[in-house]
Design an enzyme around this catalytic site. Structure first.
Site, PDB file in Angstrom:
ATOM      1  N   GLY A 126       0.826  -1.401   0.051  1.00 13.52           N
ATOM      2  CA  GLY A 126      -0.045  -0.066  -0.086  1.00 13.52           C
ATOM      3  C   GLY A 126       0.814   1.313   0.050  1.00 13.52           C
ATOM      4  N   ASN A 127       0.199   2.433   0.422  1.00 10.47           N
ATOM      5  CA  ASN A 127       0.840   3.599   0.214  1.00 10.47           C
ATOM      6  C   ASN A 127       1.258   3.919  -1.228  1.00 10.47           C
ATOM      7  OD1 ASN A 127       3.487   5.619   1.350  1.00 10.47           O
ATOM      8  ND2 ASN A 127       1.255   6.209   1.649  1.00 10.47           N
ATOM      9  N   LEU A 128       0.588   3.710  -2.103  1.00 13.62           N
ATOM     10  CA  LEU A 128       0.895   3.540  -3.640  1.00 13.62           C
ATOM     11  C   LEU A 128       1.569   4.888  -3.942  1.00 13.62           C
ATOM     12  CD1 LEU A 128      -2.052   1.301  -4.807  1.00 13.62           C
ATOM     13  CD2 LEU A 128       0.167   0.587  -3.720  1.00 13.62           C
ATOM     14  N   GLY A 183       5.602   4.578  -8.839  1.00 13.57           N
ATOM     15  CA  GLY A 183       6.168   3.331  -9.026  1.00 13.57           C
ATOM     16  C   GLY A 183       5.306   1.952  -8.860  1.00 13.57           C
ATOM     17  N   HIS A 184       4.425   1.953  -8.054  1.00 18.66           N
ATOM     18  CA  HIS A 184       3.302   1.086  -7.948  1.00 18.66           C
ATOM     19  C   HIS A 184       2.378   1.086  -9.101  1.00 18.66           C
ATOM     20  CE1 HIS A 184       4.152   1.543  -3.446  1.00 18.66           C
ATOM     21  NE2 HIS A 184       4.404   0.186  -3.684  1.00 18.66           N
ATOM     22  N   GLU A 228      12.205  -3.091  -9.915  1.00 21.67           N
ATOM     23  CA  GLU A 228      13.540  -3.429  -9.809  1.00 21.67           C
ATOM     24  C   GLU A 228      14.348  -2.360  -8.727  1.00 21.67           C
ATOM     25  OE1 GLU A 228      14.927  -2.767 -13.670  1.00 21.67           O
ATOM     26  OE2 GLU A 228      14.468  -4.675 -14.217  1.00 21.67           O
ATOM     27  N   LYS A 229      13.374  -1.754  -8.224  1.00 23.59           N
ATOM     28  CA  LYS A 229      14.047  -0.768  -7.092  1.00 23.59           C
ATOM     29  C   LYS A 229      14.484  -1.684  -5.823  1.00 23.59           C
ATOM     30  CE  LYS A 229      13.382   2.038  -3.397  1.00 23.59           C
ATOM     31  NZ  LYS A 229      12.617   1.094  -2.300  1.00 23.59           N
ATOM     32  N   ARG A 283       8.833   4.973   1.754  1.00 24.36           N
ATOM     33  CA  ARG A 283       9.626   5.470   2.717  1.00 24.36           C
ATOM     34  C   ARG A 283      10.027   6.966   2.747  1.00 24.36           C
ATOM     35  NH1 ARG A 283      11.099  -0.508   3.729  1.00 24.36           N
ATOM     36  NH2 ARG A 283       9.967  -0.980   5.641  1.00 24.36           N
TER      37      ARG A 283
END
Ligand code: PAF
Length: 284
Positions: A31-33, A36-37, A150-151, A189
């Site tokens: 979550g906390n999209l 990237g998501h 890929e992160k 983060r």
């Protein structure tokens, strides 16, 4: 978009999709999209008829001193973003159902070797927690394919190894990292960064780009390069956890003839642990 929290209705839906011959792509998240998501979801949509996204903050992959309680939870906002992208099912399981016998008794999946090095050395048990939850989610959703950023490069390699080792019947796609305009890799983060830290954070990607340039120009004194890079991060007030130049396939130290490399880095900026990586091909 349907939101499902229980496993039984998810399985029923899965059976219906199978009967009608639909392909299913899965994007597991905590979550906390961010963009990237959402990019993972867009890729998933291009590859399959049905897209399932899960949101589950997995306690098994957090260490005792890590940020499980503080991890940002933004379900309503996430739902709106997924709805707008045309996701079919949002799966939001409850921890009590996922770990019904308790975390201590939970059967786990561990990919040896890959799970213990680099990030795994700094975060013991982390990749066991990741492999276990991803295996469980695969068993619940039974997708034809799944998408990962890929992160989290080491995570991606751990999952690929698990799928191979356990003969799982699905394809894993790695999707390139989405970055802010100043190069900082998008991450949930990043919200922890203060305004001052946020200005310093792009130093990590700049250092990785510098390393790639030096290696592509022929430098092979990796330990000198890494020490210099660590110094630059220290000057940006980062407490370096590691900077490692590895073979892209095995994540082991590269042999002299190796042409496909990845540089992985992790550092604390204040209380935020930043990670990033850059791929290097010496064949181009
Ligand atoms: O990358 C993440 O967000 C998590 O590690 C994952 C793959 C969803 C497993 O909890």
């Amino acid at each position: 978009m349907q939101q499902i929290s229980d496993i039984t209705p998810l399985r029923e839906l899965r059976r219906e999709w199978q009967i009608s011959g639909k392909t299913i792509a899965f994007v597991p998240t905590m979550g906390n999209l961010h963009q990237g998501h959402l990019h993972l979801v867009e890729q998933a949509k291009q590859h399959a008829e049905i897209v399932v996204v899960s949101i589950f903050v997995n306690p098994l992959q957090f260490g005792p001193d890590e940020d499980l309680a503080a991890y940002p939870r933004t379900l309503e906002q996430d739902k709106a973003s997924l709805q707008a992208l045309g996701v079919d099912v949002l799966f939001t399981p409850h921890a009590d159902d996922i770990y019904s016998r308790g975390l201590e008794k939970q059967t786990y999946v561990e990919v040896p070797g890959l799970s213990y090095m680099i990030c795994g050395a700094s975060r013991p048990g982390h990749f066991r927690g990741v492999a276990t939850i991803v295996c469980k989610l695969f068993n619940m959703v039974q997708p034809n394919m799944a998408f990962f950023g890929e992160k989290d490069f080491q995570q991606l390699q751990v999952i690929k190894a698990m799928v191979t080792d356990l003969s799982m019947n699905l394809q894993i796609f790695g999707v390139p990292t989405v970055r802010e305009t100043d190069g900082l890799a998008m991450s949930s983060r990043n919200h922890y960064l203060t305004a001052e830290e946020r200005l310093k954070a792009p130093a990590m990607y700049q250092v990785l780009q510098g390393l790639r340039e030096s290696i592509q120009l022929g430098r092979r004194d990796f330990s000198v390069l890494v020490e210099q890079a660590k110094q630059v991060l220290k000057e940006a007030d980062m407490k370096v956890d590691y900077i490692e130049i590895r073979s892209i396939e095995t994540l082991l130290s590269p042999g002299h003839e190796e042409t496909e490399l990845v540089v992985l880095a992790a550092a604390f900026l204040g209380r935020t642990r930043l990670i990033d990586n850059i791929q290097i091909s010496l064949n181009v």
